[in-house]
Design an enzyme around this catalytic site. Structure first.
Site, mmCIF file in Angstrom:
data_model
loop_
_atom_site.group_PDB
_atom_site.id
_atom_site.type_symbol
_atom_site.label_atom_id
_atom_site.label_comp_id
_atom_site.label_asym_id
_atom_site.label_seq_id
_atom_site.Cartn_x
_atom_site.Cartn_y
_atom_site.Cartn_z
ATOM 1 N N CYS A 125 0.839 -1.106 0.133
ATOM 2 C CA CYS A 125 0.044 -0.126 -0.013
ATOM 3 C C CYS A 125 0.950 1.444 0.066
ATOM 4 O O CYS A 125 0.690 2.258 -0.616
ATOM 5 C CB CYS A 125 -1.080 -0.005 1.138
ATOM 6 S SG CYS A 125 -2.442 -1.130 0.987
ATOM 7 N N CYS A 210 -7.148 -7.711 -2.654
ATOM 8 C CA CYS A 210 -7.456 -7.375 -1.025
ATOM 9 C C CYS A 210 -8.734 -6.987 -0.686
ATOM 10 O O CYS A 210 -9.077 -6.343 0.235
ATOM 11 C CB CYS A 210 -6.463 -6.240 -0.817
ATOM 12 S SG CYS A 210 -4.619 -6.609 -0.975
ATOM 13 N N CYS A 233 -5.329 1.743 4.420
ATOM 14 C CA CYS A 233 -4.424 1.613 3.567
ATOM 15 C C CYS A 233 -3.466 2.656 3.636
ATOM 16 O O CYS A 233 -2.228 2.555 3.228
ATOM 17 C CB CYS A 233 -4.733 1.783 2.138
ATOM 18 S SG CYS A 233 -5.969 3.456 1.685
HETATM 19 S S1 SF4 Z 1 -4.767 -2.913 -1.415
HETATM 20 FE FE1 SF4 Z 1 -3.723 -4.609 -1.632
HETATM 21 S S2 SF4 Z 1 -2.889 -4.653 -3.776
HETATM 22 FE FE2 SF4 Z 1 -3.704 -2.628 -3.203
HETATM 23 S S3 SF4 Z 1 -1.863 -1.473 -2.660
HETATM 24 FE FE3 SF4 Z 1 -2.675 -2.346 -0.897
HETATM 25 S S4 SF4 Z 1 -1.613 -4.412 -0.428
HETATM 26 FE FE4 SF4 Z 1 -1.290 -3.541 -2.596
#
Ligand code: SF4
Length: 237
Positions: A125, A210, A233
């Protein structure tokens, strides 16, 4: 739109929050906050959208025609989300900016190994959302998001106008006080574009690896990073 006319400060944010918090009608409140942000910061104001729906973009387009809309193109989105972005940008008076991470998914896989989101979602993220947003917002002094208090326990304290100390910017959350019923009513009345995944249980939509659908009555954000000790996130914390 006008050019920027105010310097963002914590005091400016607190004064505006106190003024707009007293507006009880959710649509009136959201439009007042967005109009203020547009008039106060001009072209230095942008909103963000995850393209779960076009609600905030619709309101922002009414209040600040031509408003900049930042979309983080992580490389992991559902096709439906990309389609919703294109749909919204073609029917609303807004300017969408799709922001790419520094590395493609293939380049990230080469550097960190495949499926980093499984092993270290915070790093993933950071690389694909937090750092790109920081770079995208560097050209602005105020930004807005569609965060709502009723989405999750981590968001109950959301202010309609806040000071983003991490970025040194004013942050507006025009939908902070909205309920899911308010959202549904506005979308129906104004025929706002909605990501088709919402119809099959995706109450909160992020990257495909995710995100899962949620059951009726389940926390809308329970489908994000399910099974992991992660609820945000990092964009709004
Ligand atoms: S939501 Fe999942 S795929 Fe998207 S940036 Fe975050 S960890 Fe990576």
């Amino acid at each position: 739109m006008t050019t920027a006319i105010a310097t963002p400060t914590p005091e400016l944010a607190a004064e505006a929050d106190a003024r707009f918090e007293g507006i009880t009608d959710p649509v009136e409140q959201a439009l007042a906050v967005l109009t203020w942000a547009g008039e106060t910061f001009g072209d230095s104001f942008a909103i963000t959208s995850s393209m779960a729906d076009g609600l905030l973009a619709h309101l922002a387009g009414r209040a600040v025609p031509g408003v900049n809309v930042v979309f983080l193109e992580t490389g992991y989105h559902f096709a439906e989300t990309i389609g919703t972005r294109d749909w919204i940008s073609s029917v609303l008076p807004i300017t969408v900016h799709s922001i790419m991470p520094a590395r493609t998914v293939a380049e990230q896989d080469a550097e960190h190994g495949p499926r980093l989101y499984e092993r270290d979602p915070d790093l993933c993220c950071s690389l694909r959302k937090v750092q790109p947003l920081a770079a995208a917002l560097a050209g602005y002094t105020a930004w807005g998001s569609g965060v709502r208090r009723d989405e999750s326990p981590s968001r109950t304290g959301t202010k309609v106008v806040d000071w983003d100390a991490k970025r040194g910017m004013v942050k507006v959350n025009p939908l902070a006080a909205w309920t899911s019923d308010d959202v549904d009513a506005y979308i129906a009345e104004h025929q706002v574009p909605v990501n088709p995944l919402a119809e099959i249980g995706y109450a909160s939509i992020g990257c495909e690896p995710c995100t899962r659908p949620v059951a009726p009555g389940e926390d809308p954000r329970a489908g994000r990073w399910a099974g992991k000790n992660k609820v945000e996130c990092g964009l709004h914390t």
